[in-house]
Design a protein around this motif. Structure first.
Motif, PDB file in Angstrom:
ATOM      1  N   VAL A 186      23.651 -18.233 -10.339  1.00 28.80           N
ATOM      2  CA  VAL A 186      22.402 -17.637  -9.866  1.00 28.80           C
ATOM      3  C   VAL A 186      21.806 -16.860 -11.034  1.00 28.80           C
ATOM      4  N   LEU A 187      20.659 -17.334 -11.499  1.00 28.33           N
ATOM      5  CA  LEU A 187      19.947 -16.724 -12.613  1.00 28.33           C
ATOM      6  C   LEU A 187      18.573 -16.273 -12.119  1.00 28.33           C
ATOM      7  N   PRO A 188      17.857 -15.463 -12.884  1.00 29.26           N
ATOM      8  CA  PRO A 188      16.555 -14.992 -12.417  1.00 29.26           C
ATOM      9  C   PRO A 188      15.593 -16.118 -12.016  1.00 29.26           C
ATOM     10  N   SER A 189      15.618 -17.233 -12.724  1.00 28.52           N
ATOM     11  CA  SER A 189      14.661 -18.299 -12.407  1.00 28.52           C
ATOM     12  C   SER A 189      15.320 -19.599 -11.945  1.00 28.52           C
ATOM     13  N   LEU A 190      16.652 -19.603 -11.805  1.00 25.91           N
ATOM     14  CA  LEU A 190      17.359 -20.836 -11.463  1.00 25.91           C
ATOM     15  C   LEU A 190      18.533 -20.587 -10.535  1.00 25.91           C
ATOM     16  N   VAL A 191      18.830 -21.586  -9.736  1.00 24.79           N
ATOM     17  CA  VAL A 191      20.093 -21.641  -9.001  1.00 24.79           C
ATOM     18  C   VAL A 191      20.665 -23.025  -9.285  1.00 24.79           C
ATOM     19  N   VAL A 192      21.920 -23.065  -9.720  1.00 21.99           N
ATOM     20  CA  VAL A 192      22.561 -24.325 -10.088  1.00 21.99           C
ATOM     21  C   VAL A 192      23.859 -24.452  -9.294  1.00 21.99           C
ATOM     22  N   VAL A 193      24.020 -25.579  -8.625  1.00 27.81           N
ATOM     23  CA  VAL A 193      25.233 -25.850  -7.860  1.00 27.81           C
ATOM     24  C   VAL A 193      26.135 -26.750  -8.695  1.00 27.81           C
ATOM     25  N   LEU A 194      27.404 -26.357  -8.785  1.00 26.10           N
ATOM     26  CA  LEU A 194      28.384 -27.081  -9.595  1.00 26.10           C
ATOM     27  C   LEU A 194      29.564 -27.525  -8.751  1.00 26.10           C
ATOM     28  N   LEU A 195      30.121 -28.649  -9.101  1.00 29.61           N
ATOM     29  CA  LEU A 195      31.376 -29.120  -8.523  1.00 29.61           C
ATOM     30  C   LEU A 195      32.444 -28.935  -9.588  1.00 29.61           C
ATOM     31  N   LEU A 196      33.456 -28.168  -9.283  1.00 26.97           N
ATOM     32  CA  LEU A 196      34.536 -27.850 -10.214  1.00 26.97           C
ATOM     33  C   LEU A 196      35.744 -28.735  -9.884  1.00 26.97           C
ATOM     34  N   VAL A 197      36.159 -29.547 -10.846  1.00 22.54           N
ATOM     35  CA  VAL A 197      37.304 -30.441 -10.648  1.00 22.54           C
ATOM     36  C   VAL A 197      38.417 -29.988 -11.595  1.00 22.54           C
ATOM     37  N   ASP A 198      39.347 -29.197 -11.054  1.00 25.52           N
ATOM     38  CA  ASP A 198      40.429 -28.650 -11.870  1.00 25.52           C
ATOM     39  C   ASP A 198      41.312 -29.722 -12.492  1.00 25.52           C
ATOM     40  N   ALA A 199      41.612 -30.774 -11.745  1.00 27.55           N
ATOM     41  CA  ALA A 199      42.544 -31.803 -12.219  1.00 27.55           C
ATOM     42  C   ALA A 199      42.078 -32.456 -13.517  1.00 27.55           C
ATOM     43  N   THR A 200      40.769 -32.637 -13.656  1.00 27.66           N
ATOM     44  CA  THR A 200      40.230 -33.273 -14.863  1.00 27.66           C
ATOM     45  C   THR A 200      39.539 -32.281 -15.793  1.00 27.66           C
ATOM     46  N   ARG A 201      39.443 -31.011 -15.352  1.00 26.80           N
ATOM     47  CA  ARG A 201      38.770 -29.961 -16.116  1.00 26.80           C
ATOM     48  C   ARG A 201      37.308 -30.326 -16.383  1.00 26.80           C
ATOM     49  N   ASN A 202      36.672 -30.867 -15.344  1.00 24.69           N
ATOM     50  CA  ASN A 202      35.263 -31.244 -15.423  1.00 24.69           C
ATOM     51  C   ASN A 202      34.422 -30.368 -14.508  1.00 24.69           C
ATOM     52  N   LEU A 203      33.212 -30.087 -14.945  1.00 19.83           N
ATOM     53  CA  LEU A 203      32.185 -29.423 -14.145  1.00 19.83           C
ATOM     54  C   LEU A 203      31.042 -30.405 -13.983  1.00 19.83           C
ATOM     55  N   HIS A 204      30.677 -30.676 -12.762  1.00 20.17           N
ATOM     56  CA  HIS A 204      29.576 -31.597 -12.484  1.00 20.17           C
ATOM     57  C   HIS A 204      28.392 -30.798 -11.952  1.00 20.17           C
ATOM     58  N   ILE A 205      27.228 -30.981 -12.560  1.00 20.77           N
ATOM     59  CA  ILE A 205      26.021 -30.354 -12.044  1.00 20.77           C
ATOM     60  C   ILE A 205      25.563 -31.176 -10.849  1.00 20.77           C
ATOM     61  N   MET A 206      25.494 -30.529  -9.698  1.00 18.29           N
ATOM     62  CA  MET A 206      25.093 -31.219  -8.476  1.00 18.29           C
ATOM     63  C   MET A 206      23.606 -31.013  -8.171  1.00 18.29           C
ATOM     64  N   GLN A 207      23.096 -29.813  -8.487  1.00 19.29           N
ATOM     65  CA  GLN A 207      21.708 -29.517  -8.167  1.00 19.29           C
ATOM     66  C   GLN A 207      21.203 -28.399  -9.080  1.00 19.29           C
ATOM     67  N   ILE A 208      19.986 -28.554  -9.539  1.00 21.41           N
ATOM     68  CA  ILE A 208      19.300 -27.519 -10.310  1.00 21.41           C
ATOM     69  C   ILE A 208      18.021 -27.181  -9.545  1.00 21.41           C
ATOM     70  N   THR A 209      17.873 -25.913  -9.173  1.00 21.79           N
ATOM     71  CA  THR A 209      16.672 -25.484  -8.452  1.00 21.79           C
ATOM     72  C   THR A 209      15.958 -24.446  -9.309  1.00 21.79           C
ATOM     73  N   TYR A 210      14.730 -24.768  -9.694  1.00 18.75           N
ATOM     74  CA  TYR A 210      13.911 -23.848 -10.464  1.00 18.75           C
ATOM     75  C   TYR A 210      13.121 -22.972  -9.484  1.00 18.75           C
ATOM     76  N   LEU A 211      13.247 -21.665  -9.640  1.00 19.77           N
ATOM     77  CA  LEU A 211      12.616 -20.726  -8.729  1.00 19.77           C
ATOM     78  C   LEU A 211      11.240 -20.263  -9.214  1.00 19.77           C
ATOM     79  N   GLY A 212      10.961 -20.533 -10.467  1.00 20.32           N
ATOM     80  CA  GLY A 212       9.642 -20.182 -11.014  1.00 20.32           C
ATOM     81  C   GLY A 212       9.506 -18.824 -11.517  1.00 20.32           C
TER      82      GLY A 212
END
Length: 82
Positions: free
Chosen positions: A56-82
């Motif tokens: 959660v940032l001043p102008s953005l909300v980003v949803v991530l999927l955290l996969v510990d087994a592979t040490r990967n972060l997947h961006i699921m959604q980027i919402t620009y708040l303006g």
């Protein structure tokens, strides 16, 4: 150990379309998240499952999927708040 960031072509287009300041803000936040995703994100929708996280940032909300087994972060959604 750092996590690797994974992003779909659709999410990459969203990131690329952000205003320069928001794009830089996202880049810096994701760099921190890759080093320590739990400490630098919040539970998604208040549900602490350790898998879905959000930035959660001043102008953005980003949803991530955290996969510990592979040490990967997947961006699921980027919402620009303006």
């Amino acid at each position: 150990m750092s996590y690797r960031l994974r992003i779909t072509a659709d999410q990459q287009r969203v990131w690329d379309s952000l205003p320069p300041r928001a794009g830089e803000e996202l880049t810096l936040a994701l760099a921190r998240v890759c080093d320590d995703p739990i400490a630098t994100t919040l539970p998604y929708d208040g549900d602490e499952d350790g898998v879905l996280r959000e930035i959660v940032l001043p102008s953005l909300v980003v949803v991530l999927l955290l996969v510990d087994a592979t040490r990967n972060l997947h961006i699921m959604q980027i919402t620009y708040l303006g």
